[in-house]
Write a protein that holds these residues in place. Structure first.
Motif, short mmCIF file in Angstrom:
data_model
loop_
_atom_site.label_atom_id
_atom_site.label_comp_id
_atom_site.label_asym_id
_atom_site.label_seq_id
_atom_site.Cartn_x
_atom_site.Cartn_y
_atom_site.Cartn_z
N GLY A 117 21.14 73.92 -52.04
CA GLY A 117 19.92 72.63 -51.86
C GLY A 117 20.42 71.60 -53.03
O GLY A 117 20.23 70.15 -53.05
N ARG A 118 21.16 72.06 -54.34
CA ARG A 118 21.44 71.03 -55.40
C ARG A 118 19.46 70.21 -55.37
O ARG A 118 18.49 70.83 -55.60
N ASN A 119 19.63 68.73 -55.66
CA ASN A 119 19.00 67.80 -55.30
C ASN A 119 17.85 67.93 -54.57
O ASN A 119 16.98 67.37 -54.88
N SER A 120 18.28 69.01 -53.30
CA SER A 120 16.85 69.11 -52.09
C SER A 120 16.29 69.91 -52.89
O SER A 120 15.65 69.94 -51.85
N VAL A 121 15.97 70.54 -53.89
CA VAL A 121 15.49 72.02 -54.45
C VAL A 121 14.56 71.38 -55.42
O VAL A 121 15.29 71.18 -56.14
N GLY A 122 13.14 72.19 -54.96
CA GLY A 122 12.76 71.48 -56.05
C GLY A 122 12.47 72.63 -57.88
O GLY A 122 12.68 73.56 -57.74
N PHE A 123 11.65 71.57 -58.69
CA PHE A 123 11.65 72.28 -59.96
C PHE A 123 11.59 73.73 -59.38
O PHE A 123 11.80 75.04 -60.28
N ASP A 124 10.24 74.05 -59.26
CA ASP A 124 9.41 75.68 -59.30
C ASP A 124 10.60 76.53 -58.46
O ASP A 124 10.60 77.43 -58.33
N GLU A 125 11.68 76.12 -56.98
CA GLU A 125 12.34 76.79 -56.92
C GLU A 125 13.39 77.19 -57.23
O GLU A 125 14.58 77.81 -56.90
N MET A 126 13.99 75.77 -58.20
CA MET A 126 14.99 75.96 -59.11
C MET A 126 15.47 77.52 -59.53
O MET A 126 15.71 78.08 -60.11
N VAL A 127 13.97 77.04 -61.15
CA VAL A 127 13.83 77.94 -61.75
C VAL A 127 13.38 79.71 -61.32
O VAL A 127 13.97 80.50 -61.54
N GLU A 128 12.63 79.77 -59.79
CA GLU A 128 12.87 81.42 -58.79
C GLU A 128 14.87 81.49 -58.62
O GLU A 128 14.75 82.36 -58.60
N LEU A 129 14.93 80.34 -58.56
CA LEU A 129 16.90 81.26 -58.05
C LEU A 129 17.05 81.08 -59.51
O LEU A 129 18.23 82.56 -59.54
N ASP A 130 17.19 81.00 -60.59
CA ASP A 130 17.16 81.46 -61.74
C ASP A 130 17.15 82.01 -62.32
O ASP A 130 18.14 83.85 -62.92
N LEU A 131 16.09 83.29 -61.81
CA LEU A 131 15.29 84.45 -62.08
C LEU A 131 15.72 85.28 -61.16
O LEU A 131 16.05 86.81 -61.59
N THR A 132 16.01 84.62 -59.77
CA THR A 132 16.78 85.92 -58.84
C THR A 132 17.98 85.87 -59.25
O THR A 132 18.55 86.61 -59.25
N TYR A 133 18.93 85.24 -59.40
CA TYR A 133 20.52 85.53 -60.87
C TYR A 133 20.36 85.95 -61.90
O TYR A 133 20.91 86.84 -61.40
#
Length: 232
Positions: A189-205
């Motif tokens: 989702g790139r820019n449609s994904v908020g900061f908190d969600e981006m952090v969680e995606l990174d930690l999931t990775y």
């Protein structure tokens, strides 16, 4: 205030199509093998990419200079890499030459949540800049960062120092990995994904990463670029 780690962990579930959990591999030896193979993929991919894309680099550079001759073709910006080490990340310049000086006037128009600044109709972006951003061609010089080992083909988005200053201890976990040209954030989702969600995606990775996951993210990135409606 950011949600607790327990709350965050339930927000985003790893896409099962990306692969299996790296923790199922045999401990530290498997992790060393993965990191070695990942670096080899980065070296090979960035080297081939830089050679093949040289003509495209020349065309983009010429178009940038024609529209805005007073500025440089490349934009060099300090980013925060693995373990908080700063490095210079390269992109094709997509904004006017004094873009950083104009940021303070636009900061209250930020269109994403958290410690990032994104603005869909940013007046600092040039006409050629809009095109290369929409197609993510502005990101291609980061292949040089990958070749140098400052970035990887796949990993978390490299953060700005001003963003990292506002990180809490949970957010800082994303700095344990080498930042990447693409990652779960970019294909989710790139820019449609908020900061908190981006952090969680990174930690999931970080929990799920493997060569299979990396390769599938790279292929998904090409699919996202074809319909890059979220890029700005």
């Amino acid at each position: 205030m950011s949600p607790s780690p327990q709350t965050k962990e339930a927000e985003i579930v790893m896409d099962p199509s990306l692969g299996y959990n790296a923790s199922t591999m045999s401990g530290q030896n498997a992790d060393k093998v993965y990191l070695f193979m990942k670096r080899m993929l980065d070296l090979l991919g960035s080297f081939i990419g830089l050679i093949i894309l040289c003509p495209l680099f020349a065309v983009i550079g010429l178009l940038i200079k024609i529209e805005a001759p007073q500025g440089s073709v490349f934009f060099r910006q300090v980013r925060v890499g693995q373990n908080g080490k700063e490095f210079h990340m390269y992109k094709f310049r997509s904004m006017v030459a004094n873009a950083e000086d104009l940021l303070e006037q636009l900061i209250d128009q930020n269109e994403v949540n958290g410690n990032m600044f994104k603005m869909k109709n940013d007046p600092r972006i040039t006409r050629i800049g809009k095109f290369i951003r929409k197609t993510s061609l502005d990101e291609l010089p980061q292949l040089w960062n990958v070749f140098r080992g400052e970035m990887s083909l796949v990993g978390p988005r490299p953060a700005l120092p001003r963003e990292v200053k506002n990180y809490n201890s949970y957010d800082r976990q994303r700095l344990q990995m080498i930042p990447g040209c693409t990652g779960l954030w970019q294909v989710s989702g790139r820019n449609s994904v908020g900061f908190d969600e981006m952090v969680e995606l990174d930690l999931t990775y970080a929990r799920e990463r493997s060569m299979m996951v990396d390769i599938k993210i790279i292929f998904r990135t090409f699919k996202v670029l074809v319909g890059s409606k979220d890029a700005f």
